[in-house]
Design an enzyme around this catalytic site. Structure first.
Site, short mmCIF file in Angstrom:
data_model
loop_
_atom_site.label_atom_id
_atom_site.label_comp_id
_atom_site.label_asym_id
_atom_site.label_seq_id
_atom_site.Cartn_x
_atom_site.Cartn_y
_atom_site.Cartn_z
N TYR A 241 3.80 8.78 -11.53
CA TYR A 241 2.82 8.03 -10.74
C TYR A 241 2.00 7.08 -11.64
CZ TYR A 241 -0.70 7.55 -6.98
OH TYR A 241 -1.55 7.09 -5.99
N LYS B 224 1.99 3.10 -11.13
CA LYS B 224 0.73 2.45 -10.76
C LYS B 224 0.26 1.45 -11.82
CE LYS B 224 -0.07 4.06 -6.66
NZ LYS B 224 0.16 3.13 -5.55
N ASN C 182 0.80 -1.22 0.00
CA ASN C 182 0.00 0.00 0.00
C ASN C 182 0.84 1.28 0.00
OD1 ASN C 182 -2.51 1.66 0.69
ND2 ASN C 182 -1.26 1.99 2.51
N ALA D 215 -9.64 9.09 0.66
CA ALA D 215 -8.96 10.23 1.28
C ALA D 215 -7.72 9.75 2.00
CB ALA D 215 -9.92 10.91 2.25
N TYR E 37 9.65 -7.76 -16.70
CA TYR E 37 9.27 -7.30 -18.04
C TYR E 37 7.80 -6.83 -18.07
CZ TYR E 37 9.13 -7.65 -23.21
OH TYR E 37 9.00 -7.41 -24.56
#
Length: 599
Positions: A153, A157, A88, A186, A452
Site C-alpha cells: 500500500y 500510494k 479514489n 473513515a 518512471y
C-alpha cells in the site's frame, strides 16, 4: 459567491461508499453530472438513487478501474464528455512484509497504480482537446511516511505522488491540473484498523470540500502539489533538501569520506525547496567538487570483509561501479544482470583484481534466484542494492500500456521481489542493509516519464515501510535519488555531462549506507550527483484547522488558502504516520465559530 459545477462531468472511482460516495453527493449537489464507479454495483446504484432523488444527475459504472476506457466511455455516453477525474478506488491487503504474498502485492499495485493510469490515460485526450481537466489522485500517510504491514500500500500510494507531479508538468499547457491528497477519513478500508471514536471524527465530509475547491475552474492552483486532509485540518506537504556536503571526485571519495562528513550531509540549517529537476544546479555542483580539497577519511574506515552484497543491474553503469567498490572493500559480490556478457565482464574484473564475485543472470523480478546464488556461492547475504532499471520515456499521450507495465515491473516489482527474498535471511541473522534506487524524477516528476516517476516514487514508499518493519531486526533500509551518466541517461545527456557525473561519484554513499558503520540512518531519502550529497525530507505547512461542528465548504477553502499553504515558523517535519496524524487529531476539539466565507 458559490462554486457551481453546472456543465461539468465528474468521474469518481470507488464511489460506492466512504470518500467516493461523499464526493459524488457533493459534486451532484453543486450541479455536476456524476459517474459513480464501483465494482459493487448495488452500492453504486444506491448513491446514484440518492443523487437522482435530490434532483441531480448521475449514472452507475461497474467496470474495473484497470479498464479505464470503459470507465471514461460511460461519462461520454451519458453526458457527452468528462472534465474532472477523481482516482479514489483502493483496496487494502495488509500483511507483515515477511508474510506478504506476490498476489497481495500485485492486487494493490493493480488497483491503485494501474487503475489510476488507465482512467487518466482514457480521460487525457478529452482533457487536452477541450483544454481543461482536473485530476485528483489519492495517496495516504502510509505512502508519504511508510507504515507497518503496508509495504504494498505504501509503495502504491507514494507512486501516485510521482505520477501526479509528472501529470502536472505534462498537463500545464493544456490547463490540465493534477493534485494528490493524503486523506484521513473513515471508510470500509479504514474501519478495520481504526478505533470507533477516531472514525467518528474522521468523516469523509471533512475531506470532500477541499477536493471540490481544487477541481473548480475558479479554485486555487494546486497542480503538482500534495495535501494532507482530515477532520477539518488541511496542510500542504513539500520536499525539503539539506544544503548537503561536497566531495572532491578523486580516489579519496570513499564510503569512509562520506562517514566523516555525515553530520554535514544531514544538516538542515540552510534548506532548499526544489520544485523540479531543473532546480538542481549541476554546473555549480561540478565547479564546487572540482575546487574541493582531498576528502578526509573517517577512522576506522568502512569495510565489508566477510560480508556478501547483492547488486542488481550490475552489468554496467551504477551497478558496475557499486560492485567494483564493494569488492575493493573486501565484500563478496553477487553481480545480477539480464545481460550475461555484462555480468561476466564485471565478475572477471573483480576476480582479476583479487576479489570474489559470482553472477546471477536473470531479471530483478526473480529475487529468489539472485539470493540463492548468494547463498550457494558464499553461504550468506548481508546487503542488497536494488539498482536494476530501464527507461521507456514517452509523453503521457503517447505512452502505451506495455511501456507503463514494464517500467513498473522492473523498477518497483523487481525491488519488492529482491527485498522479499533477502528478508527472511536478514530477519534470522538480525542484520541486513537494503539500499533502493529512486531518481530525481521520482522526487519531482518529469515530462515524458509518468511510468518512471511512478515506479521510482513507489520505491521510496516501499523503502520507508521496510525501514519501519526492519527496525527490531537491525535491518536498515534507505533510498537514493542519484543523477549520473549511465546507459539509461546517455541518450538524453550531452557528452561533457556524462564525463563530469560518473557512476563512481554515487558509489561512496551507497557503500556507507549499506555498511555496519551506518547503524542510525534508516527510512531516509538522499539526493546526490557529481560529488554532492544531500538528504531530502518532508516539510509540512502549519496548515489550517476548520471547526469540526459541521463540514467546511469549498468556498471556505479558497478564503483560507494562504493559511493552508504558507510555510512559516509553524511548519513541521513529520517522519511517521503517527506524527502526521497528531495535528489532525488535535483538530478534533476545534469547535470554534463557523467560518464565514466572504468571497
Amino acid at each position: 459567491m458559490s462554486l457551481s459545477f453546472k456543465g461539468h462531468t465528474v468521474v469518481i472511482t470507488g464511489a460506492g461508499g466512504g470518500l467516493g460516495k461523499t464526493y459524488s453527493l457533493l459534486f451532484a449537489s453543486r450541479g455536476a453530472n456524476v459517474v459513480v464507479n464501483d465494482f459493487n454495483g448495488a452500492a453504486a446504484q444506491k448513491v446514484v438513487d440518492q443523487i437522482l432523488q435530490a434532483g441531480g444527475k448521475a449514472v452507475v459504472n461497474t467496470s474495473s478501474v484497470t479498464d479505464g476506457n470503459a470507465v471514461i466511455q460511460s461519462a461520454v455516453d451519458a453526458f457527452g464528455g468528462v472534465t474532472i477525474l477523481i482516482n479514489n478506488a483502493g483496496v487494502l491487503r495488509d500483511k507483515g512484509f515477511k508474510n506478504m504474498s506476490d498476489k497481495e502485492w500485485d492486487q494493490i499495485t493493480e488497483v491503485q497504480l494501474k487503475g489510476a493510469f488507465a482512467c487518466t490515460k482514457a480521460a487525457w485526450p478529452i482533457f487536452r482537446k477541450q483544454k481543461f481537466g482536473r485530476i485528483v489522485n489519492t495517496a495516504s500517510a502510509a505512502g508519504l511516511y511508510g507504515n507497518f504491514g503496508q509495504a504494498n500500500y505504501s509503495a502504491a500510494k507514494m507512486g501516485l505522488v510521482g505520477f501526479t507531479k509528472t501529470l502536472a508538468f505534462e498537463g500545464a499547457k493544456y490547463n490540465i491540473k493534477s493534485v494528490v491528497i493524503a486523506p484521513m477519513a473513515a471508510s470500509a478500508m479504514t474501519e478495520t484498523i481504526m478505533p470507533p471514536e477516531m472514525l467518528a471524527n474522521l468523516k469523509p465530509e471533512f475531506v470532500a470540500p477541499f477536493v471540490a475547491a481544487v477541481c473548480h475552474p475558479d479554485g486555487p492552483d494546486a497542480s503538482g502539489r500534495i495535501f494532507e486532509v482530515g477532520a477539518g485540518f488541511i496542510a500542504e506537504v513539500r520536499w525539503e533538501q539539506s544544503k548537503g556536503a561536497v566531495f572532491k571526485n578523486d580516489a579519496t571519495f570513499t564510503p569512509s569520506a562520506v562517514k566523516a562528513k555525515w553530520s554535514e550531509i544531514t544538516n538542515f540549517d540552510q534548506p532548499k525547496h526544489l520544485k523540479s529537476i531543473a532546480d538542481i544546479d549541476m554546473k555549480k555542483i561540478h565547479e564546487a567538487a572540482s575546487k574541493a580539497s582531498p576528502n578526509p577519511q573517517a577512522s576506522p574506515g568502512v569495510r565489508f570483509d566477510g560480508k556478501t552484497v547483492i547488486v542488481t543491474g550490475a552489468g554496467a553503469g551504477l551497478g558496475r561501479a557499486y560492485a567494483l567498490m564493494y569488492s575493493k572493500l573486501g565484500a563478496n559480490v553477487v553481480v545480477n544482470d539480464v545481460s550475461e556478457r555484462g555480468a561476466k565482464l564485471v565478475v572477471d574484473e573483480i576476480v582479476k583484481a583479487g576479489g570474489k564475485a559470482t553472477t546471477a543472470i536473470c531479471s530483478a523480478e526473480d529475487g529468489e534466484t539472485i539470493v540463492k546464488a548468494a547463498l550457494d556461492k558464499f553461504g550468506g547475504v548481508h546487503a542488497l542494492v536494488a539498482n536494476a532499471g530501464i527507461l521507456r520515456d514517452k509523453s503521457f499521450t503517447a505512452m502505451s500500456e506495455q511501456e507503463w507495465d514494464i517500467v513498473l515491473a522492473v523498477h518497483l516489482r523487481g525491488t519488492y521481489k529482491c527485498a522479499k527474498a533477502v528478508w527472511p535471511v536478514f530477519q534470522k541473522q538480525k542484520y541486513g542493509r537494503i539500499l533502493t534506487t529512486c531518481s530525481p524524477t521520482g522526487v519531482y516528476g518529469n515530462f515524458g516519464q509518468a511510468n518512471y516517476a511512478t515506479a521510482k516514487a513507489g520505491i521510496t514508499g516501499l523503502t520507508r515501510t521496510l525501514a519501519i518493519e526492519g527496525q527490531k531486526y537491525n535491518i536498515i533500509a534507505n533510498v537514493i535519488a542519484p543523477t549520473a551518466g549511465t546507459a539509461m541517461t546517455e541518450t538524453v545527456w550531452p557528452e561533457e555531462m556524462l564525463k563530469a557525473f560518473t557512476p563512481n561519484h554515487i558509489a561512496p554513499l551507497v557503500g556507507y549506507l549499506t555498511s555496519e558503520d551506518n547503524d542510525d540512518a534508516t527510512g531516509c531519502l538522499f539526493e546526490l550527483s557529481g560529488g554532492w550529497i544531500a538528504q531530502t525530507r518532508w516539510q509540512r505547512s502549519g496548515g489550517y484547522g476548520f471547526p469540526t461542528v459541521k463540514p467546511y465548504t469549498p468556498e471556505d477553502v479558497i478564503v483560507r488558502w494562504k493559511e493552508i499553504t504558507v510555510f512559516d515558523e509553524r511548519s513541521t517535519h513529520p517522519t511517521s504516520t503517527s506524527e502526521a496524524l497528531q495535528q489532525i487529531v488535535e483538530n478534533f476539539e476545534n469547535k470554534g465559530d463557523e467560518v464565514k466565507a466572504k468571497l
